[in-house]
Design a protein around this motif. Structure first.
Motif, PDB file in Angstrom:
ATOM      1  N   LEU A   1       0.831  -1.205   0.000  1.00 36.72           N
ATOM      2  CA  LEU A   1       0.000   0.000   0.000  1.00 36.72           C
ATOM      3  C   LEU A   1       0.866   1.256   0.000  1.00 36.72           C
ATOM      4  N   GLU A   2       1.941   1.254   0.761  1.00 35.79           N
ATOM      5  CA  GLU A   2       2.802   2.422   0.809  1.00 35.79           C
ATOM      6  C   GLU A   2       3.490   2.663  -0.530  1.00 35.79           C
ATOM      7  N   GLU A   3       3.761   1.591  -1.274  1.00 33.75           N
ATOM      8  CA  GLU A   3       4.320   1.752  -2.612  1.00 33.75           C
ATOM      9  C   GLU A   3       3.306   2.396  -3.557  1.00 33.75           C
ATOM     10  N   ARG A   4       2.012   2.146  -3.304  1.00 33.01           N
ATOM     11  CA  ARG A   4       0.949   2.704  -4.150  1.00 33.01           C
ATOM     12  C   ARG A   4       0.435   4.042  -3.648  1.00 33.01           C
ATOM     13  N   SER A   5       0.912   4.483  -2.478  1.00 32.80           N
ATOM     14  CA  SER A   5       0.320   5.649  -1.821  1.00 32.80           C
ATOM     15  C   SER A   5       0.537   6.941  -2.590  1.00 32.80           C
TER      16      SER A   5
ATOM     17  N   LYS B   1      -7.896   8.471 -15.355  1.00 35.10           N
ATOM     18  CA  LYS B   1      -7.491   8.804 -13.986  1.00 35.10           C
ATOM     19  C   LYS B   1      -7.669  10.287 -13.673  1.00 35.10           C
ATOM     20  N   GLN B   2      -8.438  11.002 -14.503  1.00 39.94           N
ATOM     21  CA  GLN B   2      -8.699  12.412 -14.265  1.00 39.94           C
ATOM     22  C   GLN B   2     -10.172  12.721 -14.499  1.00 39.94           C
ATOM     23  N   PHE B   3     -10.724  13.579 -13.628  1.00 38.13           N
ATOM     24  CA  PHE B   3     -12.086  14.046 -13.829  1.00 38.13           C
ATOM     25  C   PHE B   3     -12.082  15.158 -14.872  1.00 38.13           C
ATOM     26  N   PHE B   4     -13.238  15.371 -15.489  1.00 33.16           N
ATOM     27  CA  PHE B   4     -13.316  16.370 -16.554  1.00 33.16           C
ATOM     28  C   PHE B   4     -13.000  17.767 -16.042  1.00 33.16           C
ATOM     29  N   HIS B   5     -13.386  18.092 -14.786  1.00 35.71           N
ATOM     30  CA  HIS B   5     -13.114  19.428 -14.276  1.00 35.71           C
ATOM     31  C   HIS B   5     -11.631  19.633 -13.979  1.00 35.71           C
ATOM     32  N   GLU B   6     -10.893  18.543 -13.780  1.00 36.84           N
ATOM     33  CA  GLU B   6      -9.448  18.667 -13.619  1.00 36.84           C
ATOM     34  C   GLU B   6      -8.790  18.958 -14.963  1.00 36.84           C
ATOM     35  N   ILE B   7      -9.263  18.280 -15.994  1.00 35.30           N
ATOM     36  CA  ILE B   7      -8.716  18.495 -17.328  1.00 35.30           C
ATOM     37  C   ILE B   7      -8.994  19.914 -17.797  1.00 35.30           C
ATOM     38  N   LEU B   8     -10.232  20.386 -17.599  1.00 31.63           N
ATOM     39  CA  LEU B   8     -10.612  21.715 -18.078  1.00 31.63           C
ATOM     40  C   LEU B   8      -9.937  22.838 -17.291  1.00 31.63           C
ATOM     41  N   SER B   9      -9.645  22.593 -16.013  1.00 32.35           N
ATOM     42  CA  SER B   9      -9.043  23.643 -15.175  1.00 32.35           C
ATOM     43  C   SER B   9      -7.533  23.537 -15.071  1.00 32.35           C
ATOM     44  N   GLY B  10      -6.956  22.442 -15.571  1.00 29.63           N
ATOM     45  CA  GLY B  10      -5.503  22.280 -15.491  1.00 29.63           C
ATOM     46  C   GLY B  10      -5.007  22.035 -14.081  1.00 29.63           C
ATOM     47  N   THR B  11      -5.834  21.358 -13.264  1.00 32.62           N
ATOM     48  CA  THR B  11      -5.454  21.053 -11.886  1.00 32.62           C
ATOM     49  C   THR B  11      -5.477  19.546 -11.651  1.00 32.62           C
ATOM     50  N   ARG B  12      -4.897  19.140 -10.552  1.00 35.19           N
ATOM     51  CA  ARG B  12      -4.939  17.729 -10.157  1.00 35.19           C
ATOM     52  C   ARG B  12      -4.723  17.649  -8.653  1.00 35.19           C
ATOM     53  N   LEU B  13      -5.053  16.507  -8.086  1.00 36.02           N
ATOM     54  CA  LEU B  13      -4.803  16.253  -6.665  1.00 36.02           C
ATOM     55  C   LEU B  13      -3.567  15.394  -6.530  1.00 36.02           C
ATOM     56  N   ALA B  14      -2.588  15.905  -5.808  1.00 40.97           N
ATOM     57  CA  ALA B  14      -1.332  15.183  -5.607  1.00 40.97           C
ATOM     58  C   ALA B  14      -1.296  14.589  -4.210  1.00 40.97           C
ATOM     59  N   SER B  15      -0.624  13.449  -4.069  1.00 41.11           N
ATOM     60  CA  SER B  15      -0.535  12.784  -2.771  1.00 41.11           C
ATOM     61  C   SER B  15       0.491  13.470  -1.888  1.00 41.11           C
ATOM     62  N   THR B  16       0.127  13.648  -0.621  1.00 39.24           N
ATOM     63  CA  THR B  16       1.054  14.181   0.381  1.00 39.24           C
ATOM     64  C   THR B  16       1.411  13.138   1.418  1.00 39.24           C
ATOM     65  N   TYR B  17       1.058  11.877   1.129  1.00 40.13           N
ATOM     66  CA  TYR B  17       1.294  10.815   2.102  1.00 40.13           C
ATOM     67  C   TYR B  17       2.782  10.552   2.248  1.00 40.13           C
ATOM     68  N   GLN B  18       3.231  10.406   3.482  1.00 32.82           N
ATOM     69  CA  GLN B  18       4.617  10.080   3.766  1.00 32.82           C
ATOM     70  C   GLN B  18       4.715   8.676   4.344  1.00 32.82           C
ATOM     71  N   ASN B  19       5.532   7.852   3.729  1.00 37.30           N
ATOM     72  CA  ASN B  19       5.751   6.515   4.266  1.00 37.30           C
ATOM     73  C   ASN B  19       6.386   6.606   5.649  1.00 37.30           C
ATOM     74  N   LYS B  20       6.141   5.587   6.453  1.00 37.07           N
ATOM     75  CA  LYS B  20       6.661   5.611   7.821  1.00 37.07           C
ATOM     76  C   LYS B  20       8.182   5.712   7.841  1.00 37.07           C
ATOM     77  N   SER B  21       8.828   5.140   6.849  1.00 33.55           N
ATOM     78  CA  SER B  21      10.280   5.184   6.781  1.00 33.55           C
ATOM     79  C   SER B  21      10.780   6.586   6.450  1.00 33.55           C
ATOM     80  N   GLU B  22       9.873   7.445   5.886  1.00 38.02           N
ATOM     81  CA  GLU B  22      10.255   8.783   5.484  1.00 38.02           C
ATOM     82  C   GLU B  22       9.934   9.807   6.557  1.00 38.02           C
ATOM     83  N   GLU B  23       9.099   9.415   7.521  1.00 34.14           N
ATOM     84  CA  GLU B  23       8.663  10.384   8.536  1.00 34.14           C
ATOM     85  C   GLU B  23       9.756  10.633   9.563  1.00 34.14           C
TER      86      GLU B  23
END
Length: 374
Positions: free
Chosen positions: A208-212, A352-374
């Motif tokens: 899961l952390e590899e996919r996070s 993997k993108q919603f239409f409003h993301e494509i039209l607005s040029g935005t996306r949601l990026a992950s801020t998750y930190q693996n336990k080894s990185e914390e």
């Protein structure tokens, strides 16, 4: 089998109810998974669902079937037993079991003096298995939790179902406390070797952390649904406190909970809980225009589309006959736009993108930190 009929009926009731409960629990389960691991494991979600289903069945077996109040009023038997190991004395006295006579063993195993303690032992066996395999609880912690679970069974029975009945309709029994607790700890012991044949939680978490750091459509959807839920709860709370519903208040809550944080560069509460943040295509803070376009295409137009369709449909019942054709056309046009919206959601599963993301040029990026990185 006749004696098992009420218990089978109780389980059948939970089986019927559980799908509806599963739908209600889906969003909280997904939020918890994304918040803790940054991704979803179907196996872990299934195990958590299985645990909830087991707890419901366990309580149903100890409470159901419910007698009528008149039946309870006519009961005259004892309401509690504080003599530990009374089940052993009953078995040796009434079951006909003789250790030196093997032909009595099978008959004794079919008597209530054996089956009732045996099923009490089995009742909490899964609880101990879940505690060790899924929740990694130690022996001592599992012992305390198991005793607490079975004590809740007995206290509910002793309270006459929280006072709904004039007297308890089931016996508060220290033997049940002992057997249920032993059953759970037996399950804890069995879970050791059994767990080696099941997927290891540590390996699942590592995957899961590899996919996070990959943001899936479902993860985005959970963030959106959570933000919308917060807005709706805030609006309901306002209406209850003020007592005067105002259709514009929900717009103000939307601006406060979603637009303002995104303009500042902060994640919304829904995004923060599952480790997401709004950025532009290059990964930098989304600009003012991008945020406005995102919300215009993603929320305002979609909400307006559905609200407009409902308005047109409502008007068809009150307008004059000469105008019905126009309203029917508007209704069909609205349905066409809704179909386009639904199809765009289907396409998003592949892009993997919603239409409003494509039209607005935005996306949601992950801020998750693996336990080894914390």
């Amino acid at each position: 089998m006749a004696n098992l009929a009420p218990y089978i009926s109780s389980i059948r009731l939970i089986v019927v109810m559980f799908p509806f409960l599963a739908i209600l629990l889906l969003l909280p389960f997904l939020i918890r998974q994304y918040h803790r691991y940054g991704a979803i494991s179907g196996w872990m979600v299934s195990v958590n669902y299985a645990f909830v289903f087991y707890i419901l069945c366990a309580y149903a077996l100890t409470i159901l079937p419910l007698p009528t109040i008149e039946q309870v009023k006519q009961m005259t038997g004892p309401v509690e037993n504080f003599h530990l190991f009374n089940f052993v004395r009953d078995f040796t006295t009434y079951s006909g079991f003789v250790l030196s006579q093997p032909d009595t063993w099978l008959h004794a195993a079919k008597t209530p003096q054996f089956t009732q303690p045996f099923f009490n032992l089995l009742l909490t066996l899964p609880f101990g298995m879940f505690l060790r395999y899924q929740y990694k609880k130690s022996f001592l912690t599992s012992l305390v939790l198991s005793f607490g679970l079975t004590l809740s069974f007995e206290l509910i029975q002793r309270s006459a179902l929280f006072g709904l009945y004039p007297r308890p309709y089931r016996l508060f029994d220290v033997d049940d406390l002992f057997l249920n607790t032993c059953g759970a700890m037996l399950g804890w012991l069995i879970s050791g070797p059994l767990g080696k044949m099941l997927p290891k939680k540590e390996d699942i978490v590592e995957t899961l952390e590899e996919r996070s750091h990959k943001v899936s459509v479902s993860r985005k959807s959970v963030a959106i649904l959570l933000d919308l839920a917060i807005i709706m709860v805030s609006d309901i709370a306002y209406n209850l406190i003020v007592g005067q519903p105002n259709q514009y208040v929900i717009i103000l809550f939307y601006i406060f909970w979603v637009i303002i944080p995104e303009l500042i560069g902060w994640p919304t509460l829904g995004q923060r809980l599952i480790h997401l943040q709004l950025v532009d295509k290059s990964g930098k803070k989304a600009g003012f225009v991008c945020v406005l376009l995102r919300n215009l295409f993603g929320y305002v137009l979609v909400y307006g589309l559905f609200a407009g369709e409902l308005y047109v449909l409502n008007q068809t019942g009150s307008v004059v006959a000469s105008e019905l054709g126009t309203y029917y056309f508007l209704s069909l046009f609205g349905l066409f736009l809704i179909l386009v919206f639904v199809l765009s959601l289907a396409v998003s599963l592949f892009t993997k993108q919603f239409f409003h993301e494509i039209l607005s040029g935005t996306r949601l990026a992950s801020t998750y930190q693996n336990k080894s990185e914390e």
